[in-house]
Design an enzyme around this catalytic site. Structure first.
Site, PDB file in Angstrom:
ATOM      1  N   LYS A  71       0.806  -1.219   0.000  1.00  0.00           N
ATOM      2  CA  LYS A  71       0.000   0.000   0.000  1.00  0.00           C
ATOM      3  C   LYS A  71       0.842   1.273   0.000  1.00  0.00           C
ATOM      4  O   LYS A  71       0.381   2.337  -0.445  1.00  0.00           O
ATOM      5  CB  LYS A  71      -0.901   0.018   1.241  1.00  0.00           C
ATOM      6  CG  LYS A  71      -1.954  -1.068   1.269  1.00  0.00           C
ATOM      7  CD  LYS A  71      -3.186  -0.657   0.486  1.00  0.00           C
ATOM      8  CE  LYS A  71      -4.315  -1.659   0.666  1.00  0.00           C
ATOM      9  NZ  LYS A  71      -5.492  -1.294  -0.160  1.00  0.00           N
ATOM     10  N   SER A  96      -8.725   1.445   8.525  1.00  0.00           N
ATOM     11  CA  SER A  96      -8.089   1.010   9.768  1.00  0.00           C
ATOM     12  C   SER A  96      -6.989   0.002   9.467  1.00  0.00           C
ATOM     13  O   SER A  96      -6.404  -0.566  10.358  1.00  0.00           O
ATOM     14  CB  SER A  96      -9.123   0.385  10.705  1.00  0.00           C
ATOM     15  OG  SER A  96      -9.725  -0.717  10.061  1.00  0.00           O
TER      16      SER A  96
END
Lengths: 347, 347
Positions: A71, A96
């Site tokens: 990511k 989250s």
């Protein structure tokens, strides 16, 4: 690849997403932008018996990125594409998981303020990890998260960096594909985990452009197979969260592809394989003791596909993208214990 | 560095080992020779709390090599330095550990026959792994192993490739040091595990030549601290195998430095730190869950030194060489469980 027929449920039925698909030039520009800020991961040759004569196997260990997942590539590319004015105001996202830490890390590295909207109840460890990276964390009821981001965009002029439904993010993730082809120019098969679809979109854009003979295959848990069903039915379907929540692959519990990823997947991806929870556990164990890598269950699905679903895949030189390694120690150790029971069905 | 006083117990008291110390040119030549056959490992930035403001920490993960340990570098360099005549006859070594698999792998990659003399009782898994790499395995009683190698050299004309007391092997291991300085030119401290001393000899030769301000520090388990004692007393001491066998760090149970490594260590190494078994377990756990790497206990001693012995080390940008990741799954999982108990004593 011929264009598939129009999808009646598609919000952009007349053709590609506004702005079009992410192309090789966009991925190459992302690679230049993120160089030095993101780890250039090696390609690891797997030993026998993970690797076989019919299917020589390599692992692309994105688990080694500073935040433990791919990511960071997309978040860093997006942050570095901000205008000076946008950068001065800061970025925001709701997440989250791995995207929250990636965005916090990328923003800090660029000297930009980051706000993460994290739905409650959130694990205290994830909130602490995100705050430790210097981000402002706002906790909200899950149903409020998108609205809260919209409020922050309106009130504070923040720029939202979505986790996958975004061309900047997809281009950044696509650098994984560039590196695979650079290290293994005659690659035949690239296996990529699918959740919201950002990673496979970028990888497919790069790999199919550089090596048209290669096939990019998505992998999902059986318990979160929305993309497999979407590709089968030619429409972007959503699964119930109560269904996807049962997989141990917590990073792959997203219930529907993003609209832009869906455009990429239906055009560029050669198929989607689903794997069982027992196969995921077996792959986690193989990665630990034969490749010496700590994989999160969602990162291990591609290795599971190579080990247990060879009959559904094209033959040849295969790369399994190991997307991340952020695990809860207790749950990971339990998974290792169950992984021993899986046996391998031939080649 | 001034030459230390002569060592009365040294077999070469008049000066350096015949052929002298391995120098930077030899390490650079090794790097050219092994390029493409050995993984160019990345340098991984450790996250907080492993990394601290006083001691930013990087891990050099040799556990990711195809055979799971740095040994492949030295074995590959030695094999590629053989004359055509030597190559046609083949190589031999006695080892049951990481060197056996490294030599078998390196020989197979070069199309050379390898014979490994493995002392009985040897774990069946290690014998099988070595045979799977195409090597001939001869099992002998432990007391016969050196004699059996000598017989094979005499009778079959094989060339012995020792695990550490060999300039070709040391030069190959030194490529770890070259890569560290290439990736982190302002490195201050390099921590290296010591067993027979081949790895630290090569790393020290490269690092001290390229960056004279950096300090290379050796790390051993307290239970196998023969090199620490040797450096303290200025003579090459041997420990009893019954003593060194108690450490979980099975790769570091060698009882004495090689003579050529000893020449390097007394001249080039800035100190040797010893770590406890509990600290090793804590480091194994930190590497698994904060760096996502499966480390063997012997590979984790350097991280243990950084985490728990900062007060004995120079400050600054520190690299911990993680030398290998070949573990027995059951023993490794047990070690992870005990690793939870270790607490960190400040900076």
């Amino acid at each position: 690849v011929a264009d598939p027929p129009p999808d009646p449920a598609d919000p952009h039925p007349a053709g590609p997403h506004p702005g079009g698909l992410v192309d090789l030039a966009a991925v190459r520009a992302a690679a230049d932008r993120i160089a030095g800020a993101v780890l250039r991961t090696p390609l690891l040759a797997a030993a026998a018996p993970m690797s076989t004569p019919d299917r020589p196997l390599w692992i692309k260990p994105e688990s080694l990125q500073p935040t433990g997942a791919f990511k960071l590539r997309g978040a860093t590319n997006a942050v570095r594409m901000l205008s000076a004015e946008q950068a001065a105001r800061g970025v925001v996202a709701h997440s989250s998981g791995n995207h929250a830490q990636a965005l916090a890390y990328a923003a800090r590295a660029a000297g930009i303020a980051a706000t993460l909207v994290i739905p409650d109840p959130a694990p205290a460890a994830k909130v602490a990890a995100t705050e430790a990276l210097g981000a402002r964390v706002l906790r909200v009821p899950p149903a409020r998260r998108a609205a809260r981001v919209a409020e922050l965009v309106a009130a504070e002029g923040l720029t939202e960096i979505p986790p996958y439904d975004d061309a900047r993010v997809i281009a950044g993730q696509g650098t994984v594909g560039l590196e695979i082809v650079a290290d293994l120019p005659d690659v035949d098969v690239v296996l990529v985990p699918i959740s919201g679809g950002g990673l496979i979109s970028g990888v497919a854009a790069a790999v199919t452009a550089l090596r048209p003979g290669a096939t990019v295959i998505g992998v999902q848990p059986e318990l979160s197979g929305h993309a497999a069903q979407s590709l089968r039915e030619g429409r972007r379907v959503a699964w119930d969260p109560g269904r996807t929540f049962r997989t141990a692959a917590d990073a792959l519990r997203v219930t529907q592809l993003g609209t832009l990823p869906w455009q990429h997947i239906r055009r560029l991806v050669g198929g989607i394989v689903t794997v069982t929870e027992a196969e995921i556990a077996g792959a986690v164990r193989s990665l630990a003791f034969a490749a010496r890598l700590v994989a999160e269950p969602g990162g291990a699905v591609t290795t599971a596909a190579a080990l247990y679903h060879g009959g559904q895949l094209p033959a040849g030189r295969t790369v399994a993208v190991l997307s991340g390694g952020n695990v809860d120690p207790r749950a990971w150790l339990d998974l290792l214990a169950t992984g021993a029971a899986v046996t391998r069905p031939g080649g």
